[in-house]
Scaffold this active site. Structure first.
Site, PDB file in Angstrom:
ATOM      1  N   GLY A 119      -7.347  -1.298  -1.739  1.00 25.39           N
ATOM      2  CA  GLY A 119      -7.212  -0.025  -2.428  1.00 25.39           C
ATOM      3  C   GLY A 119      -6.430  -0.203  -3.719  1.00 25.39           C
ATOM      4  N   GLN A 145      -1.594   2.060 -11.073  1.00 24.38           N
ATOM      5  CA  GLN A 145      -1.311   0.639 -10.843  1.00 24.38           C
ATOM      6  C   GLN A 145      -1.925  -0.262 -11.908  1.00 24.38           C
ATOM      7  OE1 GLN A 145      -2.616   0.857  -6.521  1.00 24.38           O
ATOM      8  NE2 GLN A 145      -0.949  -0.610  -6.382  1.00 24.38           N
ATOM      9  N   CYS A 161       0.914  -3.168  -0.437  1.00 28.77           N
ATOM     10  CA  CYS A 161       0.525  -2.503  -1.676  1.00 28.77           C
ATOM     11  C   CYS A 161       0.423  -3.577  -2.754  1.00 28.77           C
ATOM     12  CB  CYS A 161       1.599  -1.485  -2.048  1.00 28.77           C
ATOM     13  SG  CYS A 161       1.293  -0.640  -3.611  1.00 28.77           S
ATOM     14  N   LEU A 162      -0.612  -3.481  -3.596  1.00 31.20           N
ATOM     15  CA  LEU A 162      -0.772  -4.494  -4.650  1.00 31.20           C
ATOM     16  C   LEU A 162       0.372  -4.463  -5.658  1.00 31.20           C
ATOM     17  CD1 LEU A 162      -4.629  -4.356  -5.285  1.00 31.20           C
ATOM     18  CD2 LEU A 162      -3.325  -6.142  -4.113  1.00 31.20           C
ATOM     19  N   HIS A 189      -2.487   6.334   1.411  1.00 28.94           N
ATOM     20  CA  HIS A 189      -1.668   5.465   0.552  1.00 28.94           C
ATOM     21  C   HIS A 189      -2.074   5.619  -0.918  1.00 28.94           C
ATOM     22  CE1 HIS A 189       0.410   1.445  -0.238  1.00 28.94           C
ATOM     23  NE2 HIS A 189      -0.298   1.636  -1.342  1.00 28.94           N
ATOM     24  N   GLU A 190      -3.391   5.600  -1.180  1.00 29.75           N
ATOM     25  CA  GLU A 190      -3.862   5.661  -2.578  1.00 29.75           C
ATOM     26  C   GLU A 190      -3.628   7.048  -3.184  1.00 29.75           C
ATOM     27  OE1 GLU A 190      -4.196   2.926  -3.937  1.00 29.75           O
ATOM     28  OE2 GLU A 190      -4.395   1.816  -2.068  1.00 29.75           O
ATOM     29  N   HIS A 205      -0.172   7.423  -4.397  1.00 29.87           N
ATOM     30  CA  HIS A 205       0.053   6.802  -5.711  1.00 29.87           C
ATOM     31  C   HIS A 205      -0.176   7.810  -6.836  1.00 29.87           C
ATOM     32  CE1 HIS A 205       0.910   2.544  -5.360  1.00 29.87           C
ATOM     33  NE2 HIS A 205      -0.042   2.359  -4.468  1.00 29.87           N
TER      34      HIS A 205
HETATM   35 CO    CO Z   1      -0.352   0.783  -3.225  1.00 35.07          CO
END
Ligand code: CO
Length: 169
Positions: A46, A51, A92-93, A134-135, A138
């Site tokens: 995701g 991000q 998370c990235l 989660h996304e 963000h």
């Molecule tokens: Co994330």
């Protein structure tokens, strides 16, 4: 398609509430396809627009159900229903190499605009439900560490500080 730079924790944009998308034009479509390339290349399941440094209400997800690609692009998404909270590990990235247990809904219904401009509903459970929540977080400037107990969040922040000092963040 272009692979974009992924912003790590500490960048201000990750804490900003994003702006809704008002028109799905070629620029938005290009951004979505670049976001997919960036997510698959990371690799990750995701990715949200902040991000990659863009403060717009867009996220992409692919949790590979049955091992196959299943790309999901959500524009202006909202969670409209959730049931049954469960505790599960996530990453998370923007927090490379860090995984923590977070409590989220096991099942959710989300509403979003698709790339054709239509409003769509999706019912998700398990891993996909976790990714959707989660996304979308963000897009509101919320990060998974916000759910951790104080002592845990502080220890994560301390570790990131240490990594920054060592030039590894
Ligand atoms: Co994330």
């Amino acid at each position: 398609m272009t692979k974009l730079e992924i912003y790590k924790y500490g960048e201000q944009i990750l804490r900003k509430k994003t702006e809704p998308v008002t028109e799905i034009n070629d620029k938005i479509k290009k951004l979505v396809s670049d976001m997919f390339e960036t997510m698959y290349g990371a690799p990750g399941v995701g990715l949200a627009a902040p991000q990659v440094g863009v403060s717009l209400r867009i996220c992409v997800i692919d949790v590979h159900p049955d091992g196959k690609n299943s790309p999901l692009a959500m524009i202006n998404p909202e969670i409209i229903e959730g049931e049954n909270k469960v505790l599960a590990e996530e990453g998370c990235l923007s927090f490379p190499g860090m995984y923590e247990k977070v409590k989220r809904f096991e099942k959710v219904t989300a509403e979003f605009t698709n790339l054709e401009g239509g409003r769509t509903k999706i019912k998700a459970e398990g891993f996909l439900a976790k990714a959707v929540q989660h996304e979308i977080d963000h897009l509101d400037g919320k990060l998974f560490i916000d759910y951790l107990p104080d002592f845990k969040r502080k220890s994560v922040e301390k570790e990131i500080k240490r990594k920054k000092k060592a030039g590894a963040w």
